[in-house]
Design a protein around this motif. Structure first.
Motif, mmCIF file in Angstrom:
data_model
loop_
_atom_site.group_PDB
_atom_site.id
_atom_site.type_symbol
_atom_site.label_atom_id
_atom_site.label_comp_id
_atom_site.label_asym_id
_atom_site.label_seq_id
_atom_site.Cartn_x
_atom_site.Cartn_y
_atom_site.Cartn_z
ATOM 1 N N VAL A 101 60.088 22.531 36.254
ATOM 2 C CA VAL A 101 59.141 23.019 35.246
ATOM 3 C C VAL A 101 58.333 24.230 35.687
ATOM 4 N N THR A 107 53.225 20.223 35.941
ATOM 5 C CA THR A 107 53.536 21.248 34.948
ATOM 6 C C THR A 107 53.613 22.657 35.504
ATOM 7 N N GLY A 117 48.903 18.990 36.652
ATOM 8 C CA GLY A 117 49.623 18.128 35.729
ATOM 9 C C GLY A 117 48.745 16.964 35.315
ATOM 10 N N SER A 129 48.030 22.109 32.013
ATOM 11 C CA SER A 129 49.288 22.774 31.681
ATOM 12 C C SER A 129 49.615 23.975 32.550
#
Length: 340
Positions: free
Chosen positions: A82, A126, A136, A169
């Protein structure tokens, strides 16, 4: 494979700048689907790919034309990449059978794996910045920052201790973190900025109930989405405590997913105004307040429909996913600029 795509023009009183892109199909590990979530300034991209048609997904790293399978454990039903920073550290999440519904975040670098949580605690990472800070949320839906083996949980907005639902995020190199946090006793979600142990509610568009921040650059400019008074999600940006509506395509809902240090924004439009059921339509890029559908820049015979732009680096390169030859494929767009 590289394909030259169409052009668009941005005109000033001094000159006309023509923007075009080259598109690269990042391929798959042999399956029928791949998605790219992030890239660094060297155009190394991360995401996931199926290994066989309809199979589980493995985390992938694309670098200089080579696709690497980052799967490090046996028997993992799900694995994705990610985030990646400029030193090549990749944030991934894996799911074990013993952690149904939860994932375990880790960092991959040059074949070495570092677990972010101890004792296989569930959560989801994230993003990672250039100093190795990871953000995250954990299984209790508490936002965190991790660095050098230490996890720190981020403050909530303060009125929802029994209904915590906070998610981080993105993080910039100054350690500023964005995401969302519960407010109104857990009934609403608001975009937030965490900095120096302080959480700031970034708010919503006038009359909107919910918002989310998804990206932040070095100038503390933040992008994401906010509901309007009618409940439709619009891509937005925040800077200096001001929110700006970035608009929509044909009335469809939009989200801004990332912003680079030159303030170029990417995102996508979608058809269903529901976070869990949205159907991506078209990827966009936004410069100087002008949102452009990336599909309008494609050559007629490109074979691509670009659905989602997930990230943009400081060279203006964009990664995401689209439809090509009936399959979902990860792409890399590289800009070409000519000023006359």
């Amino acid at each position: 494979m590289l394909i030259a795509i169409g052009i668009t023009q941005f005109t000033t009183t001094q000159a006309t700048t023509t923007f075009s892109y080259a598109v690269t199909d990042l391929g798959t590990l042999g399956g029928d689907k791949s998605v790219a979530y992030d890239l660094n300034d060297s155009a190394q991209a991360v995401g996931y790919s199926t290994v066989n048609i309809g199979s589980r997904t493995n985390a992938i790293l694309w670098s200089n034309g080579t696709l690497t399978d980052l799967k490090q454990f046996s028997g993992i039903p799900y694995n994705d990449g990610v985030g990646i920073n400029n030193v090549g550290q990749v944030v991934c999440n894996i799911q074990f059978g013993s952690h149904t519904g939860g994932r375990i975040p880790y960092i991959w670098q040059n074949g070495n794996v570092t677990n972010i949580f101890q004792s296989n605690q569930s959560g989801y990472a994230t993003a990672i910045n250039n100093v190795g800070q990871v953000v995250g949320w954990d299984v209790s839906l508490s936002a965190f920052i991790w660095q050098n083996g230490s996890t720190t949980y981020l403050n909530s907005l303060g009125d929802n201790t029994s209904n915590n639902n906070d998610r981080a995020s993105d993080i910039n190199n100054k350690g500023q973190i964005v995401g969302y946090a519960s407010t109104n006793n857990g009934n609403q979600l608001h975009a937030v900025l965490w900095e120096n142990n302080t959480v700031t509610d970034l708010g919503t568009l006038p009359g909107g109930s919910n918002s989310e921040a998804l990206g932040i650059n070095k100038a503390s400019a933040v992008v994401g989405w906010s509901e309007t008074s009618s409940g439709i999600k619009h891509a937005v940006s925040w800077q200096n405590n001001q929110i700006t509506d970035l608009g929509t395509f044909d009335g469809n809902a939009t989200k801004a997913t990332d912003i680079n240090n030159r303030a170029t924004i990417v995102g996508y439009s979608f058809t269903v105004n529901n976070y869990s059921n949205e159907v991506p339509l078209h990827a966009f890029v936004s410069r100087n307040g002008r949102m452009v559908d990336l599909n309008n820049l494609l050559a007629a015979n490109s074979g691509w429909e670009l659905n989602v732009a997930h990230a943009i680096n400081n060279r203006g390169q964009i990664v995401g996913s689209g439809q090509k030859d009936g399959q979902t494929r990860a792409f890399l767009l590289t800009p070409v600029r000519v000023t006359r």
